[in-house]
Design a protein around this motif. Structure first.
Motif, PDB file in Angstrom:
ATOM      1  N   PRO A 283      85.136 -23.247  95.299  1.00  0.00           N
ATOM      2  CA  PRO A 283      84.947 -22.377  94.072  1.00  0.00           C
ATOM      3  C   PRO A 283      83.382 -23.078  93.825  1.00  0.00           C
ATOM      4  CG  PRO A 283      86.394 -24.454  93.641  1.00  0.00           C
ATOM      5  CD  PRO A 283      86.405 -24.129  95.097  1.00  0.00           C
ATOM      6  N   GLY A 284      82.889 -22.334  93.096  1.00  0.00           N
ATOM      7  CA  GLY A 284      81.130 -22.779  92.716  1.00  0.00           C
ATOM      8  C   GLY A 284      80.389 -21.559  92.590  1.00  0.00           C
ATOM      9  N   SER A 285      79.250 -21.603  92.851  1.00  0.00           N
ATOM     10  CA  SER A 285      78.068 -20.722  92.671  1.00  0.00           C
ATOM     11  C   SER A 285      77.319 -20.488  93.847  1.00  0.00           C
ATOM     12  CB  SER A 285      77.167 -20.824  91.452  1.00  0.00           C
ATOM     13  OG  SER A 285      76.136 -19.974  91.144  1.00  0.00           O
ATOM     14  N   SER A 286      77.142 -19.260  94.398  1.00  0.00           N
ATOM     15  CA  SER A 286      76.403 -18.857  95.874  1.00  0.00           C
ATOM     16  C   SER A 286      75.768 -17.795  95.755  1.00  0.00           C
ATOM     17  CB  SER A 286      77.519 -18.980  96.876  1.00  0.00           C
ATOM     18  OG  SER A 286      78.210 -19.968  96.854  1.00  0.00           O
ATOM     19  N   ARG A 287      74.673 -17.453  96.086  1.00  0.00           N
ATOM     20  CA  ARG A 287      73.858 -16.443  96.444  1.00  0.00           C
ATOM     21  C   ARG A 287      74.333 -15.570  97.755  1.00  0.00           C
ATOM     22  NH1 ARG A 287      71.160 -12.334  94.289  1.00  0.00           N
ATOM     23  NH2 ARG A 287      69.888 -13.859  92.919  1.00  0.00           N
ATOM     24  N   VAL A 288      74.880 -14.628  97.613  1.00  0.00           N
ATOM     25  CA  VAL A 288      75.686 -14.078  98.931  1.00  0.00           C
ATOM     26  C   VAL A 288      74.658 -12.654  99.000  1.00  0.00           C
ATOM     27  CG1 VAL A 288      77.529 -12.961  99.949  1.00  0.00           C
ATOM     28  CG2 VAL A 288      77.671 -15.034  98.172  1.00  0.00           C
ATOM     29  N   GLU A 289      74.341 -12.471 100.258  1.00  0.00           N
ATOM     30  CA  GLU A 289      73.659 -11.159 100.724  1.00  0.00           C
ATOM     31  C   GLU A 289      74.450 -10.361 101.948  1.00  0.00           C
ATOM     32  OE1 GLU A 289      69.324 -11.456 101.118  1.00  0.00           O
ATOM     33  OE2 GLU A 289      69.333 -12.992  99.536  1.00  0.00           O
ATOM     34  N   ALA A 290      74.611  -9.439 102.133  1.00  0.00           N
ATOM     35  CA  ALA A 290      74.953  -8.538 103.309  1.00  0.00           C
ATOM     36  C   ALA A 290      73.947  -7.391 103.535  1.00  0.00           C
ATOM     37  CB  ALA A 290      76.345  -7.993 102.878  1.00  0.00           C
TER      38      ALA A 290
ATOM     39  N   PRO B 250      80.405   1.585 111.046  1.00  0.00           N
ATOM     40  CA  PRO B 250      81.729   1.402 111.456  1.00  0.00           C
ATOM     41  C   PRO B 250      81.542   0.410 112.728  1.00  0.00           C
ATOM     42  CG  PRO B 250      81.909   3.395 110.751  1.00  0.00           C
ATOM     43  CD  PRO B 250      80.434   3.161 110.585  1.00  0.00           C
ATOM     44  N   ARG B 251      82.046  -0.734 112.890  1.00  0.00           N
ATOM     45  CA  ARG B 251      82.035  -1.658 114.223  1.00  0.00           C
ATOM     46  C   ARG B 251      80.630  -2.078 114.063  1.00  0.00           C
ATOM     47  NH1 ARG B 251      87.200  -2.752 114.813  1.00  0.00           N
ATOM     48  NH2 ARG B 251      88.464  -0.873 115.332  1.00  0.00           N
ATOM     49  N   GLY B 252      79.676  -1.880 113.163  1.00  0.00           N
ATOM     50  CA  GLY B 252      78.201  -2.401 113.463  1.00  0.00           C
ATOM     51  C   GLY B 252      77.930  -3.680 113.095  1.00  0.00           C
ATOM     52  N   THR B 253      76.794  -4.460 113.297  1.00  0.00           N
ATOM     53  CA  THR B 253      76.388  -5.787 112.875  1.00  0.00           C
ATOM     54  C   THR B 253      75.985  -5.734 111.549  1.00  0.00           C
ATOM     55  OG1 THR B 253      76.050  -6.146 115.165  1.00  0.00           O
ATOM     56  CG2 THR B 253      74.950  -7.507 113.528  1.00  0.00           C
ATOM     57  N   VAL B 254      76.259  -6.851 110.904  1.00  0.00           N
ATOM     58  CA  VAL B 254      76.022  -6.844 109.305  1.00  0.00           C
ATOM     59  C   VAL B 254      75.375  -8.553 109.430  1.00  0.00           C
ATOM     60  CG1 VAL B 254      76.545  -7.145 107.082  1.00  0.00           C
ATOM     61  CG2 VAL B 254      77.409  -5.338 108.548  1.00  0.00           C
ATOM     62  N   GLU B 255      74.058  -8.653 108.784  1.00  0.00           N
ATOM     63  CA  GLU B 255      73.670  -9.925 108.505  1.00  0.00           C
ATOM     64  C   GLU B 255      74.266 -10.556 107.243  1.00  0.00           C
ATOM     65  OE1 GLU B 255      69.486 -11.722 108.010  1.00  0.00           O
ATOM     66  OE2 GLU B 255      70.157 -11.844 110.156  1.00  0.00           O
ATOM     67  N   VAL B 256      75.097 -11.573 107.156  1.00  0.00           N
ATOM     68  CA  VAL B 256      75.546 -12.052 105.820  1.00  0.00           C
ATOM     69  C   VAL B 256      74.897 -13.483 105.786  1.00  0.00           C
ATOM     70  CG1 VAL B 256      77.550 -12.881 104.678  1.00  0.00           C
ATOM     71  CG2 VAL B 256      77.849 -10.802 106.197  1.00  0.00           C
ATOM     72  N   THR B 257      74.297 -13.447 104.481  1.00  0.00           N
ATOM     73  CA  THR B 257      73.327 -14.855 104.010  1.00  0.00           C
ATOM     74  C   THR B 257      74.251 -15.485 103.073  1.00  0.00           C
ATOM     75  OG1 THR B 257      71.507 -14.012 105.096  1.00  0.00           O
ATOM     76  CG2 THR B 257      71.340 -15.839 103.697  1.00  0.00           C
TER      77      THR B 257
ATOM     78  N   ARG C 128      69.443  -0.568 102.469  1.00  0.00           N
ATOM     79  CA  ARG C 128      70.265  -1.518 103.611  1.00  0.00           C
ATOM     80  C   ARG C 128      71.130  -2.791 103.241  1.00  0.00           C
ATOM     81  NH1 ARG C 128      68.026   0.450 107.729  1.00  0.00           N
ATOM     82  NH2 ARG C 128      68.806  -1.335 109.042  1.00  0.00           N
ATOM     83  N   GLY C 129      71.265  -3.111 101.968  1.00  0.00           N
ATOM     84  CA  GLY C 129      72.154  -4.121 101.715  1.00  0.00           C
ATOM     85  C   GLY C 129      72.134  -4.462 100.258  1.00  0.00           C
ATOM     86  N   VAL C 130      73.061  -5.562 100.045  1.00  0.00           N
ATOM     87  CA  VAL C 130      73.379  -5.905  98.631  1.00  0.00           C
ATOM     88  C   VAL C 130      73.034  -7.378  98.350  1.00  0.00           C
ATOM     89  CG1 VAL C 130      75.553  -6.150  97.057  1.00  0.00           C
ATOM     90  CG2 VAL C 130      75.256  -4.297  98.576  1.00  0.00           C
TER      91      VAL C 130
END
Length: 237
Positions: free
Chosen positions: A227-234, A197-204, A176-178
């Motif tokens: 620039p920097g460091s971040s935790r990214v989830e999709a 396609p065209r669906g909703t994705v929750e990006v954190t 379900r995600g990365v």
């Protein structure tokens, strides 16, 4: 390591008749990456390389183009050297009935398979974070040193990384995600694919959620201007 980087002062006319030296570098990089990406682009300059204004202007243009405008991923030389060392000393590739098994890849996180036209079976490919086709080659992004890719003509799409302009760390992928650690000293761009396609994705990003709409090909582009460091989830809700 295997980077063609001669000293610039040996260029014909460098100190006399060629005040705008380095203009040829564009053609060299394009030729190196055409068909197959064979080598890195290495920034290597002496202080006297900017002796003349014309040379300084060309260097500024090259840095803007290849470090910030083109789809490149700037890394420290030590990071690249560690990846090559792992590839030459510990990495092994084993063929399986449905694909390939990667073992001991260490700091190396990229595998290229030429002529591969089959679809990645994400549910049967542990440790594979992303995939992208360039020409007739399939480039795989490994989330860890040991991974496996399986192929299936009817495999279902799953969220994965398509492209990123920087190194991704501590990566994890499920159905379900990365989730990744995005770290760079420049503007950061990550493109996630494999969502409806065209669906909703929750990006954190660093715990702050937002809802995005995927494009017609099931892709979501995340841009981190600073620039920097971040935790990214999709993730698919």
């Amino acid at each position: 390591v295997y980077c063609g980087a001669p000293n610039e002062n040996v260029f014909p006319g460098f100190f006399t008749t060629l005040p705008g030296a380095f203009r040829h570098v564009d053609e060299t990089i394009e030729n190196t990456g055409r068909g197959r990406i064979l080598k890195p682009a290495d920034v290597y300059l002496h202080f006297y390389s900017v002796e003349r204004p014309a040379r300084l202007a060309v260097i500024h243009r090259l840095l803007r183009k290849w470090a910030f405008e083109r789809p490149t991923a700037p890394v420290f030389a030590s990071t690249y050297a560690a990846a090559v060392t792992s590839a030459l000393t510990t990495a092994r590739v084993l063929r399986t009935p449905r694909g390939f098994r990667f073992r001991g890849f260490g700091a190396c996180r990229t595998a290229r398979i030429d002529g591969e036209t089959r679809t990645v079976d994400w549910d049967a490919s542990p440790g594979i974070l992303g995939a992208r086709r360039i020409g007739d080659a399939l480039y795989l992004h490994l989330a860890r040193p040991d991974a496996e890719v399986a192929f299936s003509p009817g495999a279902l799409p799953r969220p994965h990384v398509l492209t990123a302009n920087h190194v991704l760390r501590e990566a994890h992928r499920d159905a379900r995600g990365v989730s990744v650690i995005s770290r760079s000293f420049a503007r950061r761009v990550i493109v996630f694919a494999g969502v409806p396609p065209r669906g909703t994705v929750e990006v954190t990003v660093d715990g702050a959620p937002s809802r995005r709409r995927a494009d017609a090909e099931g892709r979501v582009r995340v841009v981190l201007e600073k620039p920097g460091s971040s935790r990214v989830e999709a993730r698919i809700p």
